[in-house]
Design an enzyme around this catalytic site. Structure first.
Site, short mmCIF file in Angstrom:
data_model
loop_
_atom_site.label_atom_id
_atom_site.label_comp_id
_atom_site.label_asym_id
_atom_site.label_seq_id
_atom_site.Cartn_x
_atom_site.Cartn_y
_atom_site.Cartn_z
N TYR A 107 0.87 -1.18 0.00
CA TYR A 107 0.00 0.00 0.00
C TYR A 107 0.91 1.23 0.00
O TYR A 107 1.47 1.62 1.01
CB TYR A 107 -0.89 0.03 1.24
N THR A 146 -22.79 1.58 0.04
CA THR A 146 -23.13 2.92 0.51
C THR A 146 -23.79 3.75 -0.58
O THR A 146 -24.15 4.90 -0.34
CB THR A 146 -21.87 3.65 1.00
N GLY A 164 -17.61 0.25 -1.79
CA GLY A 164 -18.48 1.42 -1.93
C GLY A 164 -19.88 1.11 -2.41
O GLY A 164 -20.78 1.94 -2.26
N PHE A 177 -12.94 -5.51 1.47
CA PHE A 177 -14.09 -4.87 0.82
C PHE A 177 -15.37 -5.12 1.65
O PHE A 177 -16.39 -5.57 1.13
CB PHE A 177 -14.29 -5.40 -0.60
N PRO A 178 -15.33 -4.81 2.96
CA PRO A 178 -16.52 -5.08 3.80
C PRO A 178 -17.73 -4.24 3.39
O PRO A 178 -18.86 -4.60 3.73
CB PRO A 178 -16.04 -4.73 5.21
N LEU A 179 -17.48 -3.16 2.67
CA LEU A 179 -18.58 -2.33 2.16
C LEU A 179 -18.71 -2.47 0.64
O LEU A 179 -19.23 -1.59 -0.04
CB LEU A 179 -18.37 -0.87 2.55
#
Length: 283
Positions: free
Chosen positions: A60, A213, A210, A205-207
């Site tokens: 990263y 949301t 994107g 990638f728990p969401l």
């Protein structure tokens, strides 16, 4: 009542809702994102809010996220577990190269130790299995590092249930990090194996990168409205309710978004709500 903590390895207990550092870097996890001071503020605030699991990786930035973690948090507060990853080399914002030869893994681990300013990495995760190198050689290199005191626990990233079973026959594994969220449950067999073997599962990638949301699912909007919460908070709360092995580490570079994510740990979903959310993905 859902458990707020998970104990993995040799008695290391963390709060299940952690913090991921990928979003502290630029698009494609390449270079900086925004002001360095704001990234440091987000990291420090996460720990102030009780986060004890920080998830990062050597690529990263590359290297930048680990440097930010050390600058913000070293010397690390008691109880804070820093997990990092090695096994992938970056040459650009869209160029990822799997690198699992023992000499590569040893060099990457040594570099992470220097950037994180530690003598031992709490949790070192093999970012990807290298198909060109026998698994026994890759895990053997990590075992050598563990015996040398440079790694405390070994984790795997993006593996199948079969690969995890093979790895467990070779050495002790403390965690798995696979893609998993309310809309993507392909790794259910891996989660089941983690539950059976007492391993932490860190969903990336728990969401849904994107998607969770952005709007769309009426049931998610309705449940969020009933709780005075956001869609993202309900998605994170679902993970915490779904399995005691799940330890989501949502990331952000925004102090406001950080507070929103961490407040998801306060949401308590009723059985009926969980059933509706479970039905969003046909079994």
């Amino acid at each position: 009542m859902i458990s707020q903590t998970f104990t993995f390895g040799q008695g290391h207990t963390v709060r299940r809702l952690g913090f991921g550092t990928a979003q502290l870097t630029g698009p494609g996890y390449w270079g900086p994102r925004g002001e360095r001071a704001e990234a440091l503020t987000v990291l420090r605030r996460a720990v102030e809010r009780g986060v004890t699991l920080i998830d990062t990786a050597d690529n990263y930035g590359p290297g930048l996220a680990e440097e930010l973690v050390a600058q913000a948090l070293h010397p690390y507060p008691a109880g804070v577990v820093v997990a990092t990853k090695g096994g992938v080399v970056r040459t650009g914002d869209s160029a990822w190269h799997i690198a699992g030869r023992p000499e590569q893994l040893r060099a990457m681990c040594e570099a992470s130790l220097r950037r994180l300013r530690v003598e031992t990495i709490d949790l070192y995760q093999l970012h990807r299995l290298d198909p060109a190198v026998p698994m026994a050689e890759q895990l053997g290199a990590l075992d050598e590092l563990r015996r040398a005191g440079k790694i405390r626990h070994i984790g795997l990233d993006s593996v199948s249930a079969g690969q995890l079973e093979q790895a467990l026959r070779l050495t002790a594994i403390a965690s798995v990090q696979n893609r998993f969220n309310l809309l993507d449950r392909e790794s259910e067999p891996v989660l089941a194996l983690c539950e059976a073997r007492g391993l932490a599962f860190l969903p990336w990638f728990p969401l849904a990168n994107g998607a969770l949301t952005a709007g769309g699912a009426a049931v998610l909007d309705r449940i969020a409205g009933d709780h005075g919460a956001t869609r993202g908070q309900i998605a994170l709360a679902w993970l915490l309710h779904r399995s005691p092995a799940l330890c989501p580490t949502p990331g952000t570079g925004s102090p406001t978004h950080l507070e929103e994510n961490l407040d998801a740990g306060r949401v308590r979903l009723a059985e009926g709500e969980l059933a509706q959310l479970n039905d969003l993905v046909p079994s």
